[in-house]
Enzyme design. Sequence first.
Site, PDB file in Angstrom:
ATOM      1  N   CYS A 106       0.837  -1.207   0.000  1.00  0.00           N
ATOM      2  CA  CYS A 106       0.000   0.000   0.000  1.00  0.00           C
ATOM      3  C   CYS A 106       0.868   1.251   0.000  1.00  0.00           C
ATOM      4  O   CYS A 106       2.061   1.210   0.306  1.00  0.00           O
ATOM      5  CB  CYS A 106      -0.889   0.038   1.247  1.00  0.00           C
TER       6      CYS A 106
ATOM      7  N   CYS B 269      -3.007   4.850   2.726  1.00  0.00           N
ATOM      8  CA  CYS B 269      -4.090   3.899   2.449  1.00  0.00           C
ATOM      9  C   CYS B 269      -5.219   4.083   3.470  1.00  0.00           C
ATOM     10  O   CYS B 269      -4.981   4.139   4.687  1.00  0.00           O
ATOM     11  CB  CYS B 269      -3.572   2.474   2.508  1.00  0.00           C
TER      12      CYS B 269
ATOM     13  N   ARG C 114       1.236  -7.884  -3.813  1.00  0.00           N
ATOM     14  CA  ARG C 114       0.320  -7.377  -4.833  1.00  0.00           C
ATOM     15  C   ARG C 114      -0.153  -5.982  -4.457  1.00  0.00           C
ATOM     16  O   ARG C 114      -0.268  -5.655  -3.274  1.00  0.00           O
ATOM     17  CB  ARG C 114      -0.895  -8.290  -4.989  1.00  0.00           C
TER      18      ARG C 114
ATOM     19  N   CYS D 118      -6.025   1.710  -2.307  1.00  0.00           N
ATOM     20  CA  CYS D 118      -5.193   2.927  -2.389  1.00  0.00           C
ATOM     21  C   CYS D 118      -4.383   3.026  -3.670  1.00  0.00           C
ATOM     22  O   CYS D 118      -3.793   4.064  -3.948  1.00  0.00           O
ATOM     23  CB  CYS D 118      -4.272   3.015  -1.174  1.00  0.00           C
TER      24      CYS D 118
ATOM     25  N   ASP E 154      19.594  38.212 -12.031  1.00  0.00           N
ATOM     26  CA  ASP E 154      18.299  38.534 -12.619  1.00  0.00           C
ATOM     27  C   ASP E 154      17.765  39.843 -12.014  1.00  0.00           C
ATOM     28  O   ASP E 154      17.742  40.012 -10.785  1.00  0.00           O
ATOM     29  CB  ASP E 154      17.311  37.399 -12.355  1.00  0.00           C
TER      30      ASP E 154
END
Length: 501
Positions: free
Chosen positions: A42, A46, A71, A76, A448
């Site tokens: 996750c 999550c 897996r 989430c 600049d």
Amino acid sequence: MLEGMQNGMHTDTERCVRAVQSKDGRFDGWFFTAVLTTRIYCRPSCPVVPPKPQNMTFHPSAAACQQAGFRACKRCRPDTSPGSPEWNRRADLVARAMRLIADGVVDREGVPGLASRLGYSTRQIERQLLAELGAGPLALARAQRAQTARLLIETTRLPMAEIAFAAGFSSIRTFNDTVREVFALSPGELRTRVPGGSAPTATPGVLALRLPFRAPLNPDNLFGHLAATAVPGVEEWRDGAYRRTLRLPYGHGVVALTPMPDHIGCRLTLSDMRDLTVAISRCRRMLDLDADPVAVDGQLRTDPLLAPLVDRAPGRRVPRTVDEAEFAVRAVLGQQVSTAAARTHAGRLVTAHGETVDDPEGGLTHLFPSVEALAALDPAALAMPATRRATLTTLVGRLADGTLHLGVESDWEESRARLLALPGFGPWTVEAVAMRALGDPDAFLPTDLGVRRTARELGLPSTPAALTARAAQWRPWRAYAVQYLWATDNHPINHLPGEPR
């Protein structure tokens, strides 16, 4: 808790557990939580009830979780979290390799191509990626392909065979196996889980996506800058979106990017779907979406004179580019002229040398000219002073023959040195290229005029040497300090078009 975070955070178990228990979205992409009991990984934010600390392990990348047999969570969707800010704030080998992998180089050229671009052996690349990320370049590219496949499955009606090809898989079988392994669902099951039961109908080649980012994000100077400097025919602001054409490895595209409160809306039209991953990566890079605004703003607030600017409008990003060579050319065209004059010069080049494209949804007409096309033009046709003409022709010549390369894998200091060696490239132009094209978050423009004027008004030193010395405490985020300093000016570049100033 974010301040002082370094690479390897996944090894700090106590800190990771606290982030997971508080569901802190600021850590999404910094590390991934793998749950030993469910074999699911996750993002830290999550929404499910956090597992017991003894059941958590932590990994530095989604690919490392997949390599370890976990897996992706279906709630989430950790494969879609913002990328690690580390790859945009560092210029070492691992960071440069990760930027190239995100740009699809492994899919197009393989690991040998990745190693060749970086100037190292394949063994050195693999060893360093494994040591820091727990996965080698092939596994990292595979995780990216799986994410692209999921996106196409869920947002288009493309046949699965076309999706496999577009996502970079070598075969339908590999595509099916990878999707099942990473998501614990078949491609068909992923598609049926889309609300409504199937993927939405879409115009062929057109995708509607949501690009996540870490909050806060202030869109004013980001989109204001892109819109105010838009090159006619290549870029435009239309219906609340910044739109532009994209030159991509397999074809071309048109993208419309719309700032929303919790994401960037992205409508992407591609001539070849194989360019999807690269197009998304380049748009994220242009909008600086993988930045860590909490760390940036926290560091800048340590200066009491800069803190009020940060507090007034936190979350400023550095507007970057989708094409490093294009930006370098435009930086030269903009030397010592107004924004309007620079757009005019660039527009003439586009009309004369850019490739035409169709844009049924807007007014875009061309791709920005390639460096090869610009290298072949007649210098006498350039309506600019002779010295700037020499600067431009030298630049495009070096880019075209390969003696100068500007890309996501560029070594920032080496590129600075090569640019400084070109005629007409002074410190301002080099630092502008480093900031907006190369993506160095510590690029600084002490000469600049706008930066010096604001510094003087704030009570900061205004001479370049003294301002550089004071800015040491802003490191490594001086490019962001420049955005805050510029944004004090009531110039269109600092505001969304159409908003009151």
